[in-house]
Design an enzyme around this catalytic site. Structure first.
Site, PDB file in Angstrom:
ATOM      1  CG  ASP A 673      36.410  35.923  39.769  1.00 27.61           C
ATOM      2  OD1 ASP A 673      35.316  35.951  39.176  1.00 27.61           O
ATOM      3  OD2 ASP A 673      36.548  36.178  40.981  1.00 27.61           O
ATOM      4  CE  LYS A 677      35.093  39.165  42.049  1.00 29.30           C
ATOM      5  NZ  LYS A 677      35.927  38.460  43.011  1.00 29.30           N
TER       6      LYS A 677
END
Ligand code: ADP
Ligand code: ASP
Ligand code: MG
Length: 813
Positions: A673, A677
């Site tokens: 994750d 980003k």
């Protein structure tokens, strides 16, 4: 002096409404001398013409329709004068029936017969109203066939004014002043006494003809709206009443489709300088619209917008037309011979083409006229005729447009912004009107867009919500809470669709945000993006945005479809920004081509201004040296909690139990994750990168990465606990803390566990905070730092909301 009151069919829809009209008449008669002109009851003219058509086609069911018409009048009589049968009405009905029977037997209906049949509408309504008035006040039924003399151009007869004026004056002067004359609108007769009509919607014209002949004090047109609006209020909800306009403005607007007033009505009024006022039968106290010759000092620029539907564009194209005088003249003469009304003409200065718009029913005759007139040129392929059906003409009108530069530019801009293609454009020589042709299916959008641009203080945005989990629900209540404040700032934002993965609810005007949950649960509308797009096209909002609050790839794969339908996208969903490079690029290109906005602040740091800070730095010409940060709220929490004493796996377990991790905590621990980003930020820098190019330190031991997550994970993590403990102690020795950091600099992009010096900004993040530090050319000595909670429904909703506000700023009007 007499005052003319004309009541249209829209005011005569039911017995109650007829009574309402009659009461207005009685009230006015108390005050002054009046003359009343009435149309047929609502839709009766259409029904009569349909009856005639059925009879001519030998369809016996014309009788059913005849009976419906008869019953409507009897019902009014019964309610108003408690007498369902009246001799005068019954004899009119008998006459109508036998006329229809004649048509049925002849199996044919000429225009002349059509006029006779249509005349019964006004004769029946005027007679019925007279009967009611007579119970309270002297009143006389007047058949306008004795007053208005025309030629024999049936269905569109031309008025012969000298004879008409004389007849009106003679008859009227013989009437006692105390009597209210109730005159039939729309109908007239030839000198020989044959019944004619003066064109559909012509009762307004009848009122103006009579008003002019009697030099009336005023002509009042009573209808079902508060006056002439800035656009047809049935199509543009935000239209508002224009208090005052000039004769010319009213003429242009009505000529270009504002059927609230028949355009022919203006000429007789101008001649005698009689003011016209449009009034609402259902709201008599409203001042309405006053039309006279006084210039309007209060309003500058465009006064109103109107449109004509069911139009076809014909284009005469050919080299032979260059410099050959007379082509246009031949063209228009040929059309005039067939009585074809041309709505708009435009000729390119190259003279290769002449383009004109006509009403659909005239197309066949026009094509025939052209093929006769230009037979030689057509046969020798010197010219050709092109046809574009299903067009609508939109016109902007206003006296003050004269000499006002930029009106045409704004008009076209408003359409261009909404991807409405302009097929022809023309400016009337009066410069009081600019009109253009567009595809009919875009007319509602176009009228609303142009209206918004010229007349509205508010930018209008419709939202289509997909996904109503924690973030979606929080955002909906935020929108509900803030919508009044937005409106005050000039933004009209409404949620028109709310969807979950199974069903959706919809309202063109905006959904009720108080009860959306139950309404959505009870909805029978199945989730279907095509249907939703079709519905969105029917709203009156000129701008539409998708708010995707899902984490679904399926919705993302439909983004191009939304964009192709001119829908902007606002989302916390990261999936689009991490698509494989080629797909991502194609999507960004599409956004550029369609000029749609794609906003995703909440992709990184939830409500924290990370994306916007980065974009602002770049827009400000700064160059990015390094971005580093703690991008995962979960990992931030885990390493903030970890003090090297207990087991790291125990902390994961607690966090999991408290809901601070994903349902499968391995998703947080994998670092993927954080990497996503970083990829999003890297792409914002304009750099080509895919997920695989990022170096990721996975905190899950390799043998625990596969399979379903279960409680056993924590026991099996044991050996890794020791490893982490050692790294923690090493960090402590170096006066550092252990943090999972994402970094993006000239060495590449990486997500990894790092020893961060205690004095470093990243070491200051508390709890589950995100913290992101931008080291740039300008912020080189100490970085620009954004810190705060970077997860949770409320702050994520805030991030998406700030995107919606940003989008509102971006929208041009
Ligand atoms: P009547 O039967 O009273 O003659 P019409 O139906 O002919 O009434 O005209 C009134 C209708 O005109 C309104 O209901 C409205 O929908 C339509 N209309 C079109 N353009 C305008 C406009 N610019 N302002 C007001 N009404 C308009
Ligand atoms: N009744 C006629 C029509 O429907 C005339 C009018 O309403 O003005 O066209
Ligand atoms: Mg009308």
């Amino acid at each position: 002096m007499v005052k003319i009151l004309k009541f249209g069919g829209s005011s005569l829809q039911s017995p109650e409404r007829v009574q309402f009209v009659a009461n207005i008449v009685l009230g006015e008669a108390e005050k002054t001398n009046i003359l009343v002109v009435v149309s047929a009851f609502h839709h009766v003219t259409n029904q009569l013409l349909e009856c005639a058509e059925r009879a001519a086609a030998k369809q016996t069911n014309y009788i059913d329709l005849f009976n419906t018409i008869a019953e409507r009048h009897r019902e009014v009589l019964k309610k108003l004068i408690q007498k369902p049968m009246d001799d005068s009405i019954e004899s009119l009905l008998k006459e109508l029936e036998s006329n229809l029977q004649g048509i049925y037997l002849l199996h044919e209906c000429s225009k002349r017969s059509l006029d006779t049949i249509a005349s019964f509408g006004e004769r029946l309504s005027a007679q019925t109203i007279t009967l009611y008035l007579q119970k309270h006040h002297p009143a006389d039924y007047v058949d306008a066939r004795k007053w208005i003399v025309t030629d024999d151009h049936y269905t569109q007869a031309e008025v012969l004014f000298p004879k008409t004026n004389k007849a009106i004056q003679e008859y009227f002067n013989k009437m006692p002043h105390s009597t209210i004359p109730v005159v039939t609108g729309f109908i007239a007769a030839t000198e020989e006494g044959q019944t004619t009509t003066i064109g559909r919607n012509g009762s307004d014209y009848s009122a103006a003809i009579i008003g002019a002949a009697l030099n009336a004090e005023i002509i009042e047109i009573w209808t079902d709206v508060d006056g002439i609006y800035t656009a047809d209020p049935c199509v543009v909800e935000k239209a508002y009443v224009i208090p005052h306009m000039s004769y010319e403005e009213a003429m242009e607007l009505s000529h270009f489709g504002a059927k609230v007033l028949h355009s022919a009505s203006i000429a007789p009024a101008i001649k005698q300088q009689i003011p016209i006022r449009i009034k609402n039968t259902f709201n008599p106290a409203a001042p309405g619209t006053l039309i006279n010759s006084h210039p309007d000092k209060t309003h500058k620029g465009v006064k109103g917008i109107s449109s004509i539907a069911d139009v076809t564009l014909l284009t005469l194209r050919g080299i032979n037309m260059v410099g050959v005088p007379g082509t246009a003249e031949r063209l228009f003469r040929a059309l005039a011979r067939q009585n074809i009304n041309i709505i708009l003409i435009s000729q390119a200065s190259s003279e290769h083409t002449i383009c004109f718009a006509i009403n659909d029913p005239d197309v066949k005759a026009a094509e025939m006229a052209l093929s006769n007139e230009f037979r030689y040129e057509l046969e020798n392929l010197l010219i050709k005729v092109e046809k574009k059906p299903q067009q609508t003409i939109i016109a902007v009108v206003g006296d003050d447009m004269i000499g006002t530069p930029g009106v045409a530019g704004k008009f076209c801009y408003a359409l261009g912004q909404n991807k409405v293609n302009i097929n022809a454009i023309a400016q009337g020589a009066s410069e009081r009107n600019i009109s253009l042709a567009i595809n009919a299916k875009q007319s509602m959008l176009a009228l609303n867009a142009v209206h918004q641009f010229f007349f509205e203080a508010h930018k209008r945005l419709a939202l289509c919500f997909i996904g109503v989990g924690n973030v979606g629900a929080a955002l909906l209540s935020l929108i509900e809470q803030q919508s009044a404040a937005l409106y005050e700032k000039g933004y009209d934002v409404k949620v028109c669709i709310i969807a979950n993965s199974k069903q959706f609810i919809f309202d063109t005007k905006g959904l009720d945000l108080e009860h959306w949950k139950t309404n959505l649960q009870n909805s029978t509308e199945k989730f279907n993006i095509e249907t939703m797009l079709r519905l969105l096209a029917t709203t009156q909002f000129t701008h539409v945005a998708l708010v995707d609050c899902t984490a679904s790839s399926d919705i993302v794969s439909n983004y191009p479809l939304f964009v192709e339908n001119n829908v902007h996208i606002v989302t916390p969903n990261k999936k689009a920004n991490v698509l494989p490079w080629n797909e991502y690029q194609a999507f960004i290109k599409l956004l550029e081509v369609r000029q749609c906005h794609f906003l995703f602040e909440a992709n990184v740091g939830a409500g924290l201004p990370i994306i916007s800070t980065l974009q602002d730095l770049l827009m400000g010409g700064d160059s990015i040296i390094k971005i580093e940060g703690i991008f995962s709220g979960t990992l931030s929490y885990l390493f903030n909690q970890y003090d090297g004493q207990g087991d790291f796996s125990e902390i994961i377990k607690q966090a999991h139990e408290q809901g601070f991790t994903e349902p499968d905590p391995r998703e947080d621990l994998s670092g993927n994750d954080v990497a996503r980003k970083l990829l999003i930020l890297e792409r914002q820098l304009g750099r080509k990168m895919d997920f695989e190019d990022i170096v990721i330190e996975n905190l899950i031991p390799p043998h625990l990465r596969e399979g379903k997550f279960s409680g056993q994970f924590y026991q099996q993590f044991q050996e890794y606990n020791d490893l982490l403990k050692r790294r923690f102690e090493q960090a402590q020795k170096n006066d550092c803390v252990l943090r999972y950091v994402g970094t993006l600099d000239e060495k590449g992009v990486r997500a990894e566990l790092q020893e961060v010096p205690r004095s470093h900004p990243l070491a200051l993040a508390k709890h589950s905070d995100n913290i992101i530090a931008f080291t740039t050319q300008r912020y080189s000595l100490s970085p620009l730092v954004v810190q705060g909670p970077g997860a949770g429904a409320a702050v994520t909703a805030m991030g998406v909301f700030s995107d919606i506000v940003k989008l509102l700023h971006y929208l041009p009007y």
